[in-house]
Design an enzyme around this catalytic site. Structure first.
Site, PDB file in Angstrom:
ATOM      1  NE  ARG A  88      -4.077  -1.811   0.238  1.00 16.71           N
ATOM      2  CZ  ARG A  88      -4.041  -3.060  -0.258  1.00 16.71           C
ATOM      3  NH1 ARG A  88      -2.966  -3.504  -0.871  1.00 16.71           N
ATOM      4  NH2 ARG A  88      -5.088  -3.852  -0.157  1.00 16.71           N
ATOM      5  CB  SER A  98      -8.835  -1.772   3.946  1.00 11.88           C
ATOM      6  OG  SER A  98      -9.091  -3.032   3.390  1.00 11.88           O
ATOM      7  CD  GLU A 132      -5.760   1.467   2.072  1.00 14.21           C
ATOM      8  OE1 GLU A 132      -6.503   2.331   1.574  1.00 14.21           O
ATOM      9  OE2 GLU A 132      -5.773   0.279   1.709  1.00 14.21           O
TER      10      GLU A 132
HETATM   11  P1  FAD Z   1      -8.574   8.744  -5.557  1.00 14.76           P
HETATM   12  O1  FAD Z   1      -9.236   8.265  -4.338  1.00 14.76           O
HETATM   13  O2  FAD Z   1      -9.308   9.708  -6.398  1.00 14.76           O
HETATM   14  O3  FAD Z   1      -7.152   9.345  -5.174  1.00 14.76           O
HETATM   15  C1  FAD Z   1      -6.296   8.679  -4.276  1.00 14.76           C
HETATM   16  C2  FAD Z   1      -4.966   9.430  -4.207  1.00 14.76           C
HETATM   17  O4  FAD Z   1      -4.286   9.302  -5.453  1.00 14.76           O
HETATM   18  C3  FAD Z   1      -5.140  10.937  -3.990  1.00 14.76           C
HETATM   19  O5  FAD Z   1      -4.059  11.362  -3.186  1.00 14.76           O
HETATM   20  C4  FAD Z   1      -5.035  11.516  -5.389  1.00 14.76           C
HETATM   21  O6  FAD Z   1      -4.602  12.861  -5.432  1.00 14.76           O
HETATM   22  C5  FAD Z   1      -4.006  10.594  -6.010  1.00 14.76           C
HETATM   23  N1  FAD Z   1      -4.142  10.481  -7.474  1.00 14.76           N
HETATM   24  C6  FAD Z   1      -5.215  10.007  -8.159  1.00 14.76           C
HETATM   25  N2  FAD Z   1      -4.948   9.977  -9.482  1.00 14.76           N
HETATM   26  C7  FAD Z   1      -3.691  10.450  -9.638  1.00 14.76           C
HETATM   27  C8  FAD Z   1      -2.843  10.661 -10.763  1.00 14.76           C
HETATM   28  N3  FAD Z   1      -3.234  10.395 -12.018  1.00 14.76           N
HETATM   29  N4  FAD Z   1      -1.602  11.171 -10.537  1.00 14.76           N
HETATM   30  C9  FAD Z   1      -1.193  11.473  -9.280  1.00 14.76           C
HETATM   31  N5  FAD Z   1      -1.941  11.301  -8.187  1.00 14.76           N
HETATM   32  C10 FAD Z   1      -3.173  10.783  -8.349  1.00 14.76           C
HETATM   33  N6  FAD Z   1      -7.323  -0.640  -2.698  1.00 14.76           N
HETATM   34  C11 FAD Z   1      -6.495  -1.710  -2.814  1.00 14.76           C
HETATM   35  O7  FAD Z   1      -5.271  -1.538  -2.898  1.00 14.76           O
HETATM   36  N7  FAD Z   1      -6.973  -2.967  -2.813  1.00 14.76           N
HETATM   37  C12 FAD Z   1      -8.282  -3.240  -2.728  1.00 14.76           C
HETATM   38  O8  FAD Z   1      -8.691  -4.403  -2.739  1.00 14.76           O
HETATM   39  C13 FAD Z   1      -9.197  -2.148  -2.629  1.00 14.76           C
HETATM   40  N8  FAD Z   1     -10.525  -2.357  -2.519  1.00 14.76           N
HETATM   41  C14 FAD Z   1     -11.364  -1.307  -2.400  1.00 14.76           C
HETATM   42  C15 FAD Z   1     -12.744  -1.562  -2.290  1.00 14.76           C
HETATM   43  C16 FAD Z   1     -13.638  -0.510  -2.158  1.00 14.76           C
HETATM   44  C17 FAD Z   1     -15.127  -0.817  -2.050  1.00 14.76           C
HETATM   45  C18 FAD Z   1     -13.167   0.830  -2.130  1.00 14.76           C
HETATM   46  C19 FAD Z   1     -14.134   1.965  -2.011  1.00 14.76           C
HETATM   47  C20 FAD Z   1     -11.802   1.085  -2.229  1.00 14.76           C
HETATM   48  C21 FAD Z   1     -10.891   0.034  -2.367  1.00 14.76           C
HETATM   49  N9  FAD Z   1      -9.507   0.244  -2.471  1.00 14.76           N
HETATM   50  C22 FAD Z   1      -8.660  -0.835  -2.610  1.00 14.76           C
HETATM   51  C23 FAD Z   1      -8.952   1.609  -2.421  1.00 14.76           C
HETATM   52  C24 FAD Z   1      -8.990   2.353  -3.799  1.00 14.76           C
HETATM   53  O9  FAD Z   1      -9.918   1.774  -4.658  1.00 14.76           O
HETATM   54  C25 FAD Z   1      -7.633   2.388  -4.479  1.00 14.76           C
HETATM   55  O10 FAD Z   1      -6.688   3.008  -3.657  1.00 14.76           O
HETATM   56  C26 FAD Z   1      -7.674   3.122  -5.826  1.00 14.76           C
HETATM   57  O11 FAD Z   1      -6.458   2.963  -6.510  1.00 14.76           O
HETATM   58  C27 FAD Z   1      -7.973   4.606  -5.689  1.00 14.76           C
HETATM   59  O12 FAD Z   1      -8.226   5.107  -6.995  1.00 14.76           O
HETATM   60  P2  FAD Z   1      -9.014   6.455  -7.239  1.00 14.76           P
HETATM   61  O13 FAD Z   1      -8.946   6.755  -8.698  1.00 14.76           O
HETATM   62  O14 FAD Z   1     -10.357   6.383  -6.662  1.00 14.76           O
HETATM   63  O15 FAD Z   1      -8.108   7.485  -6.436  1.00 14.76           O
HETATM   64  N1  EPU Z   2     -11.259 -10.919   9.643  1.00 13.81           N
HETATM   65  C1  EPU Z   2     -12.060 -11.101  10.747  1.00 13.81           C
HETATM   66  N2  EPU Z   2     -13.124 -10.247  10.922  1.00 13.81           N
HETATM   67  C2  EPU Z   2     -13.413  -9.253  10.054  1.00 13.81           C
HETATM   68  C3  EPU Z   2     -12.594  -9.064   8.915  1.00 13.81           C
HETATM   69  C4  EPU Z   2     -11.514  -9.914   8.736  1.00 13.81           C
HETATM   70  O1  EPU Z   2     -11.823 -11.973  11.553  1.00 13.81           O
HETATM   71  O2  EPU Z   2     -14.389  -8.531  10.292  1.00 13.81           O
HETATM   72  C5  EPU Z   2     -10.110 -11.830   9.441  1.00 13.81           C
HETATM   73  C6  EPU Z   2     -10.509 -13.140   8.751  1.00 13.81           C
HETATM   74  O3  EPU Z   2      -9.796 -14.172   9.358  1.00 13.81           O
HETATM   75  C7  EPU Z   2      -9.988 -12.948   7.338  1.00 13.81           C
HETATM   76  C8  EPU Z   2      -8.764 -12.068   7.550  1.00 13.81           C
HETATM   77  O4  EPU Z   2      -9.129 -11.215   8.642  1.00 13.81           O
HETATM   78  O5  EPU Z   2      -9.633 -14.183   6.782  1.00 13.81           O
HETATM   79  C9  EPU Z   2      -8.414 -11.228   6.328  1.00 13.81           C
HETATM   80  O6  EPU Z   2      -9.582 -10.580   5.835  1.00 13.81           O
HETATM   81  P1  EPU Z   2      -9.792 -10.330   4.265  1.00 13.81           P
HETATM   82  O7  EPU Z   2      -9.439 -11.548   3.470  1.00 13.81           O
HETATM   83  O8  EPU Z   2     -11.139  -9.732   4.070  1.00 13.81           O
HETATM   84  O9  EPU Z   2      -8.675  -9.275   3.911  1.00 13.81           O
HETATM   85  P2  EPU Z   2      -8.185  -7.959   4.657  1.00 13.81           P
HETATM   86  O10 EPU Z   2      -6.829  -8.220   5.204  1.00 13.81           O
HETATM   87  O11 EPU Z   2      -9.215  -7.443   5.595  1.00 13.81           O
HETATM   88  C10 EPU Z   2      -6.931  -7.033   2.583  1.00 13.81           C
HETATM   89  C11 EPU Z   2      -6.815  -5.711   1.895  1.00 13.81           C
HETATM   90  C12 EPU Z   2      -7.992  -5.516   0.956  1.00 13.81           C
HETATM   91  C13 EPU Z   2      -7.963  -6.613  -0.085  1.00 13.81           C
HETATM   92  C14 EPU Z   2      -8.067  -7.966   0.640  1.00 13.81           C
HETATM   93  C15 EPU Z   2      -7.876  -9.134  -0.317  1.00 13.81           C
HETATM   94  C16 EPU Z   2      -5.554  -4.201   3.295  1.00 13.81           C
HETATM   95  C17 EPU Z   2      -5.585  -3.030   4.205  1.00 13.81           C
HETATM   96  N3  EPU Z   2      -6.724  -4.630   2.852  1.00 13.81           N
HETATM   97  O12 EPU Z   2      -8.087  -6.961   3.419  1.00 13.81           O
HETATM   98  O13 EPU Z   2      -7.820  -4.268   0.285  1.00 13.81           O
HETATM   99  O14 EPU Z   2      -9.018  -6.487  -1.012  1.00 13.81           O
HETATM  100  O15 EPU Z   2      -7.017  -8.072   1.619  1.00 13.81           O
HETATM  101  O16 EPU Z   2      -6.533  -9.186  -0.712  1.00 13.81           O
HETATM  102  O17 EPU Z   2      -4.475  -4.704   2.975  1.00 13.81           O
HETATM  103  C18 EPU Z   2      -8.304  -1.919   0.437  1.00 13.81           C
HETATM  104  O18 EPU Z   2      -7.095  -1.711   0.505  1.00 13.81           O
HETATM  105  O19 EPU Z   2      -9.136  -0.990   0.445  1.00 13.81           O
HETATM  106  C19 EPU Z   2      -8.801  -3.298   0.379  1.00 13.81           C
HETATM  107  C20 EPU Z   2     -10.100  -3.589   0.368  1.00 13.81           C
END
Ligand code: FAD
Ligand code: EPU
Length: 344
Positions: A166, A240, A336
């Protein structure tokens, strides 16, 4: 083309938490020429600048001073193909999930595990998005970014980006300096099936799928994500809310001694990554609601806006969770998503 700057632009639908927010000025950018014009103006007027993607990793305040820029450049282009290896260039303004879907349809493999992550391609390198055992850096070759200091385009190779969990230099020491304009990926004609993530392997086994096709892999990831994460269109959230803390092996062992059911995964040598969701869940927060904001009842790592919440309320709840996890487990949780503007 000249810039169409709009004043007092509402951003409530432009951030996935659904917070009420208004940009003092807002402009959409489709060309490098427009980007340069906008940056020149912002520099002349000393306006603070936010590059907004899909707003899925941002915690916005009510009013955003200065200029908010949204990149609208588009394009997914196959630059080279050799021995089944593909070099693909994608414009920053493209949707990330749109890219993953489009690559799958064209038989370009490698991005399937990153399906359904909201946001844009340009934002993906900022925190090196990751899910289900794959990170952006595993497929990214290079990116092109506009350097606001030197006022020119710069190409960064994968190794130049300072990628971590991240993390990248663009979120760290160089935050705000570079505007990512396009990203190049190495993809493959041969299916790439990464099943290292335990929950993914378990789900496929439960579905009776032994050797998943890329489509099955994609479908399974989408199904797991839909079961765990709220759809921002229904319930405001930023994914997250905290990073999973990485701790030294000795800290992990001590905690495991006290909490035998602790969930953790091996990380860099001598370190373990703790599941923050488990810590928050065990501390009793899952499903907790405080006014308009709360903790998602199916995934404790996700904080939600039930409607009408704001950044102050969300940060107050986050602070209570951080203190509680610190007291119970002695572990400090880091937020995050990015706060904009930074609180004074
Ligand atoms: P924004 O939120 O619009 O911007 C984020 C940051 O990036 C800001 O600081 C912005 O200024 C900067 N930025 C954006 N575009 C540019 C650019 N072109 N050049 C320079 N800076 C820029 N993240 C994960 O890593 N894994 C996940 O599994 C994951 N799951 C998600 C699930 C949900 C439901 C949600 C809501 C979010 C999740 N995220 C996850 C977080 C998010 O989707 C990512 O961080 C994504 O890359 C953000 O993209 P955005 O375009 O929305 O960026
Ligand atoms: N768990 C619980 N209770 C909860 C949630 C999780 O006990 O309420 C435990 C479970 O044992 C589960 C483990 O935590 O197996 C891990 O949970 P999960 O697989 O949902 O993944 P996470 O660690 O919570 C991370 C990333 C996600 C990404 C998933 C899958 C971070 C901060 N988050 O979540 O990224 O999609 O793994 O790889 O690393 C994001 O960054 O926004 C994001 C959604």
């Amino acid at each position: 083309m000249s810039l169409q700057i709009v004043e007092d632009y509402p951003l409530t639908r432009c951030n996935t938490l659904g917070f009420h927010a208004v940009a003092e000025r807002f402009v959409e950018i489709a060309s490098l020429d427009q980007l340069q014009q906008a940056l020149q103006l912002a520099d002349q007027q000393a306006w603070p600048l936010l590059v907004l993607g899909g707003g899925s990793n941002l915690i916005l305040a009510d009013r955003l001073p200065g200029l908010v820029v949204r990149l609208e450049n588009r394009g997914i282009e196959l630059l080279e193909e050799q021995g089944g290896q593909l070099l693909v260039e994608v414009a920053a303004g493209e949707s990330w999930h749109g890219l993953v879907e489009s690559a799958l349809q064209r038989g370009w493999h490698g991005l399937e595990n990153l399906a359904l992550i909201p946001g844009t391609v340009g934002a993906a390198p900022i925190q090196n998005i990751g899910a289900y055992g794959v990170e952006l850096k595993d497929n990214m070759v290079s990116l092109t970014a506009w350097d606001r200091q030197q006022q020119r385009l710069i190409e960064f190779g994968n190794d130049d980006c300072g990628f971590g969990y991240r993390w990248s230099r663009f979120k760290g020491e160089d935050a705000g300096r570079y505007i990512i304009w396009s990203v190049r990926f190495r993809l493959s004609r041969t299916p790439v099936v990464n099943l290292a993530y335990r929950a993914l392997a378990e789900q496929l086994a439960a579905d009776g799928i032994v050797e998943p096709t890329p489509q099955q892999l994609f479908d399974t990831i989408v199904a797991i994500r839909r079961s765990k994460l709220p759809d921002p269109a229904q319930l405001g959230n930023a994914g997250s809310f905290f990073e999973n803390p990485i701790v030294e092996q000795s800290v992990y062992e001590a905690l495991k001694g006290r909490f035998p059911r602790l969930v953790a995964f091996p990380d860099k040598p001598g370190h373990m990554k703790l599941a923050a969701g488990w810590l928050i869940d065990q501390a009793g927060w899952k499903g907790y609601r405080q006014g308009a904001v709360g903790v998602y009842d199916r995934q404790a790592l996700v904080l939600v806006n039930h409607g009408g919440g704001d950044r102050q309320q969300l940060l107050a709840l986050a602070g209570s969770i951080q203190r509680s996890v610190q007291q119970t487990f002695g572990v400090q949780l880091q937020i995050e998503p990015r706060l904009y503007p930074q609180p004074a």
